[in-house]
Design an enzyme around this catalytic site. Structure first.
Site, PDB file in Angstrom:
ATOM      1  N   THR A   4       0.868  -1.182   0.000  1.00 25.17           N
ATOM      2  CA  THR A   4       0.000   0.000   0.000  1.00 25.17           C
ATOM      3  C   THR A   4       0.898   1.222   0.000  1.00 25.17           C
ATOM      4  OG1 THR A   4      -1.679  -1.182   1.273  1.00 25.17           O
ATOM      5  CG2 THR A   4      -1.866   1.211   1.180  1.00 25.17           C
ATOM      6  N   LYS A  35      -7.791   0.791  -2.187  1.00 25.85           N
ATOM      7  CA  LYS A  35      -7.207   0.346  -0.915  1.00 25.85           C
ATOM      8  C   LYS A  35      -7.250   1.448   0.132  1.00 25.85           C
ATOM      9  CE  LYS A  35      -4.959  -2.015   2.132  1.00 25.85           C
ATOM     10  NZ  LYS A  35      -3.591  -2.498   1.994  1.00 25.85           N
ATOM     11  N   LYS A  81      -0.217   5.459   8.294  1.00 23.51           N
ATOM     12  CA  LYS A  81       0.308   5.842   6.979  1.00 23.51           C
ATOM     13  C   LYS A  81      -0.790   5.815   5.922  1.00 23.51           C
ATOM     14  CE  LYS A  81       1.971   2.676   4.599  1.00 23.51           C
ATOM     15  NZ  LYS A  81       1.470   1.655   3.619  1.00 23.51           N
TER      16      LYS A  81
END
Length: 316
Positions: A106, A184, A252
């Protein structure tokens, strides 16, 4: 047939490679699994877990790519991905005509696009394939792949077999790299926001004298029931935050999602508040929960709640 390569055997990669081996997609004499990890001991552990499988350990990512046609990569952070991908003996250094790079990390959308362009410039093919799921789904073959990029790579029979071995579902968002990452970030930002709200609700319940376990039962019986709440709730009350999805990685992803929403001019203030809470938890040196599971945001909520109670007692 060509060997299958896998770069990165961390929390997610160890489960994903285990599925490739246990499901027979790789690890045979004809199709060995070729691996590399920054910490070599992880490769040794994989070989020890599957002594009857054909696994080759390489000393650099470049060697993995040179040895295979299909290479999966799963690195934990943008910094790690950049270092491994663009290093002198990194992934990109081994790319040549026809190599298929499937990146499951990701990252920022710009990172994925840059990597795709770099692979294509050397004659390779790039498929963006971040996953929805954490440690347990990775080990159980229950990941959800969110793919975009090279359509022929996505439809390759061996790639399809590998994705089915590692996941319960796969989605293809088209040949433009970036859409897999967008999907995502939407999923992970929602998950993080739900966890923050859940933590606040549990903390409130305990603060007003309600039994936490009873409230988990109540929540599980109503319209707000959720597998994540059922799985994480008892562990949170027991202060068990063994990492399945580290808090620093969750933060993050939420930060990237907030930035994406800001660029798209979408109202995202609820998620932004949750992201700030995760940031406080990540940066709290006394709590030291950055590498623990993202459920550990609950500890920061508790800390702030206790701080407010102390203030009221002093003022009262």
């Amino acid at each position: 047939m060509s060997p299958i390569g896998f770069i990165g055997l961390g929390i997610m990669g160890e489960g994903m490679t285990g599925r490739l081996l246990s499901e027979g997609v790789a690890g045979s004499e004809d199709v060995p699994l070729i691996v590399w990890n920054r910490t070599a001991a992880k490769c040794d552990e994989l070989v020890a877990r599957f002594p009857d499988k054909h696994i080759q350990v390489k000393s650099t990512p470049k060697e993995v790519v040179e040895s295979c046609s299909i290479i999966f990569s799963m690195l934990s952070t943008p910094e790690a991905s950049l270092a491994v991908f663009e290093g002198e003996t990194g992934t990109l250094a081994g790319v040549s005509d026809g190599k298929m790079i499937i990146d499951c990390a990701t990252l920022a959308e710009s990172d994925m696009k840059r990597m795709s362009e770099q692979v294509s410039s050397k004659g390779g093919r790039f498929l963006e394939a971040p996953v929805s799921g954490s440690k347990a789904p990775a080990h159980g073959g229950q990941l959800i792949f969110l793919c975009s990029g090279c359509e022929s790579t996505y439809n390759n029979a061996t790639v399809q077999s590998a994705l089915r071995a590692m996941g319960k579902a796969m989605h293809y968002f088209g040949n433009e790299v970036g859409y897999g990452t967008r999907a995502k970030l939407v999923v992970n930002s929602l998950m993080g926001t739900m966890m923050a709200a859940f933590g606040e609700s549990l903390a409130l319940a305990e603060s007003v004298g309600l039994n936490g376990n009873t409230m988990l039962e109540v929540i599980g019986q109503g319209a707000v029931q959720c597998p994540m709440f059922a799985l994480k709730g008892p562990k949170m009350l027991a202060k068990d935050h063994a990492p399945n999805f580290p808090l620093q990685h969750a933060h993050k992803d939420m930060k990237l999602a907030v930035e994406m929403a800001r660029e798209a001019k979408v109202e995202y203030s609820v998620t932004e508040g949750a992201e700030q809470l995760f940031q406080k938890a990540r940066e709290d040196a006394m709590l030291n929960v950055a590498e623990q599971d993202f459920s550990a945001v609950f500890e920061r909520i508790h800390k702030e709640s206790m701080s407010e109670c102390s203030k009221k007692r002093r003022l009262g």
